[in-house]
Structures are given as C-alpha cells and as structure tokens.
Design a protein around this motif. Structure first.
Motif, mmCIF file in Angstrom:
data_model
loop_
_atom_site.group_PDB
_atom_site.id
_atom_site.type_symbol
_atom_site.label_atom_id
_atom_site.label_comp_id
_atom_site.label_asym_id
_atom_site.label_seq_id
_atom_site.Cartn_x
_atom_site.Cartn_y
_atom_site.Cartn_z
ATOM 1 N N LEU A 44 0.810 -1.212 0.000
ATOM 2 C CA LEU A 44 0.000 0.000 0.000
ATOM 3 C C LEU A 44 0.847 1.268 0.000
ATOM 4 O O LEU A 44 0.448 2.264 -0.567
ATOM 5 N N THR A 45 1.973 1.217 0.668
ATOM 6 C CA THR A 45 2.827 2.405 0.694
ATOM 7 C C THR A 45 4.039 2.251 -0.218
ATOM 8 O O THR A 45 4.635 3.246 -0.615
ATOM 9 N N GLY A 46 4.395 1.024 -0.551
ATOM 10 C CA GLY A 46 5.585 0.795 -1.375
ATOM 11 C C GLY A 46 5.446 1.328 -2.789
ATOM 12 O O GLY A 46 6.392 1.910 -3.336
ATOM 13 N N THR A 47 4.278 1.146 -3.395
ATOM 14 C CA THR A 47 4.087 1.612 -4.771
ATOM 15 C C THR A 47 4.111 3.142 -4.853
ATOM 16 O O THR A 47 4.839 3.686 -5.684
ATOM 17 N N ALA A 74 10.035 -1.745 -8.134
ATOM 18 C CA ALA A 74 8.945 -0.887 -8.607
ATOM 19 C C ALA A 74 9.483 0.445 -9.119
ATOM 20 O O ALA A 74 9.031 0.942 -10.157
ATOM 21 N N ALA A 75 10.455 1.028 -8.425
ATOM 22 C CA ALA A 75 11.039 2.293 -8.872
ATOM 23 C C ALA A 75 11.715 2.123 -10.234
ATOM 24 O O ALA A 75 11.590 2.988 -11.112
ATOM 25 N N LEU A 76 12.408 1.010 -10.428
ATOM 26 C CA LEU A 76 13.016 0.739 -11.734
ATOM 27 C C LEU A 76 11.947 0.612 -12.815
ATOM 28 O O LEU A 76 12.130 1.089 -13.939
ATOM 29 N N GLY A 77 10.835 -0.022 -12.470
ATOM 30 C CA GLY A 77 9.735 -0.135 -13.422
ATOM 31 C C GLY A 77 9.160 1.222 -13.785
ATOM 32 O O GLY A 77 8.899 1.501 -14.964
ATOM 33 N N PHE A 78 8.971 2.089 -12.798
ATOM 34 C CA PHE A 78 8.441 3.423 -13.073
ATOM 35 C C PHE A 78 9.433 4.275 -13.868
ATOM 36 O O PHE A 78 9.032 5.053 -14.731
ATOM 37 N N ARG A 79 10.722 4.121 -13.590
ATOM 38 C CA ARG A 79 11.731 4.880 -14.335
ATOM 39 C C ARG A 79 11.785 4.468 -15.796
ATOM 40 O O ARG A 79 12.201 5.244 -16.655
ATOM 41 N N ALA A 80 11.369 3.237 -16.094
ATOM 42 C CA ALA A 80 11.415 2.742 -17.470
ATOM 43 C C ALA A 80 10.272 3.285 -18.328
ATOM 44 O O ALA A 80 10.314 3.164 -19.550
ATOM 45 N N VAL A 81 9.273 3.885 -17.725
ATOM 46 C CA VAL A 81 8.138 4.427 -18.475
ATOM 47 C C VAL A 81 8.485 5.841 -18.934
ATOM 48 O O VAL A 81 8.736 6.719 -18.100
ATOM 49 N N PHE A 114 4.438 -2.512 -14.923
ATOM 50 C CA PHE A 114 4.046 -3.774 -14.291
ATOM 51 C C PHE A 114 5.176 -4.804 -14.196
ATOM 52 O O PHE A 114 5.310 -5.448 -13.153
ATOM 53 N N PRO A 115 5.998 -4.990 -15.222
ATOM 54 C CA PRO A 115 7.095 -5.964 -15.065
ATOM 55 C C PRO A 115 8.018 -5.630 -13.887
ATOM 56 O O PRO A 115 8.441 -6.520 -13.152
ATOM 57 N N GLY A 116 8.311 -4.359 -13.676
ATOM 58 C CA GLY A 116 9.138 -3.957 -12.526
ATOM 59 C C GLY A 116 8.415 -4.175 -11.211
ATOM 60 O O GLY A 116 9.017 -4.610 -10.226
ATOM 61 N N LEU A 117 7.105 -3.881 -11.193
ATOM 62 C CA LEU A 117 6.305 -4.105 -9.982
ATOM 63 C C LEU A 117 6.248 -5.595 -9.650
ATOM 64 O O LEU A 117 6.406 -5.982 -8.491
ATOM 65 N N LEU A 118 6.049 -6.417 -10.662
ATOM 66 C CA LEU A 118 5.984 -7.862 -10.447
ATOM 67 C C LEU A 118 7.332 -8.403 -9.984
ATOM 68 O O LEU A 118 7.397 -9.214 -9.056
#
Length: 168
Positions: free
Chosen positions: A1-4, A84-91, A119-123
């Motif tokens: 809940l707070t990590g994303t 997740a941060a890596l996934g968001f940085r990739a967008v 999503f791939p980074g989040l997963l």
C-alpha cells in the motif's frame, strides 16, 4: 500500500534529501538480518525508542504475530520499492504527457499507461519481496521469537526440526 506510491515518488520526483530517503529505504538490504532484529527490538521493544509510547496504548509488538509481519516487511519491502522504482523509471514521461494532452487526468494516465508499462518492474519487486520475506530468519527470530503456533514461520520451523533428530 505504501511501497508503490513511495517507489513512484522516488522514480519521478527530484527533491532535496532524495539520496537520504533512498538510502534509508534500502538500508535493510545491507543490514545483516540479526542486526535488523536488534534494530527492531531497539525501536519497538519495551525499553525501545517507541516501546513506551506504544505501551500507553496497550500495544506490545515483540514476540507477537505483528512482530513477524513487521520483521518481514522491514527486510523485504526495500526489494519491492527498488524493483517498482526501476519499473516506473522505465516508463517514458512523454507517454504520460501525451495522455494529459489528450485530456487524461493524472490518475487516468497513471492507471492506464504508467501502471501497465511499469508492471514488469512491480511484479519483479513483488516476487523478490515475497521470496525474501519467506526466507527471513534472523530478524524474525530476534524480534518475534520462535513460538510454535504463534510466531513460528516455516523457516524457523525447519530450523527447529533440524535441531532434533532429522531421521524422524
């Protein structure tokens, strides 16, 4: 809940002290698990930093089921936040900006563009976090104990079984 939200904030915002926040978030990765357990006891134990304040409200964390959860979160969540941060940085931000030009609200752009692409980074972060929590040993043992039926995790149960006759 707070990590994303934390991962998104760290990936998309520049602010003073960002390096410090990232260091604090990732610190449990570098800590030996036993030291993490000691740190949790020093923070939330009866004589810890927050222990007396929690005791006023009738909350005692050490050697409870909540302590198991807290210990596992403490050591595992940094893996999720990092992935997740890596996934968001990739967008690419240009995609979010294009959605805004087309009339999407920030929430719509996040839900329909950023989240699916990240999503791939989040997963990946979720899988790393889950496996790290499942394998947690030291912090859980020190902060939550090894009480069968109460705070004993699968890893601790295996350790206890290995201390006895393994041929049974």
């Amino acid at each position: 809940l707070t990590g994303t939200p934390l991962a998104h904030w760290l990936a998309r915002r520049d602010f003073r002290g960002k390096q410090l926040v990232e260091t604090l978030v990732e610190l449990p990765i570098a800590l030996p698990p036993v030291i993490a357990g000691v740190a949790l006891l020093m923070a939330f134990g009866r004589r810890g930093v927050f222990g007396p304040a929690l005791e006023v409200f009738g909350i005692a964390l050490p050697f409870t089921t909540a302590a198991v959860v807290l210990a596992q979160l403490f050591v595992a969540v940094p893996f999720y936040v990092r992935g997740a941060a890596l996934g968001f940085r990739a967008v690419p931000r240009e995609l979010e900006e294009a959605a805004a030009v087309d009339g999407a609200t920030p929430w719509q752009a996040f839900r329909r563009i950023t989240l699916p692409l990240a999503f791939p980074g989040l997963l990946s972060g979720l899988l790393l976090c889950g496996t790290r929590a499942a394998a947690e040993f030291g912090a859980t043992l020190l902060f939550a104990g090894n009480l069968p039926g109460r705070t004993q995790t699968m890893t601790l149960a295996i350790m206890t079984a290995m201390e006895t006759d393994v041929s049974r």
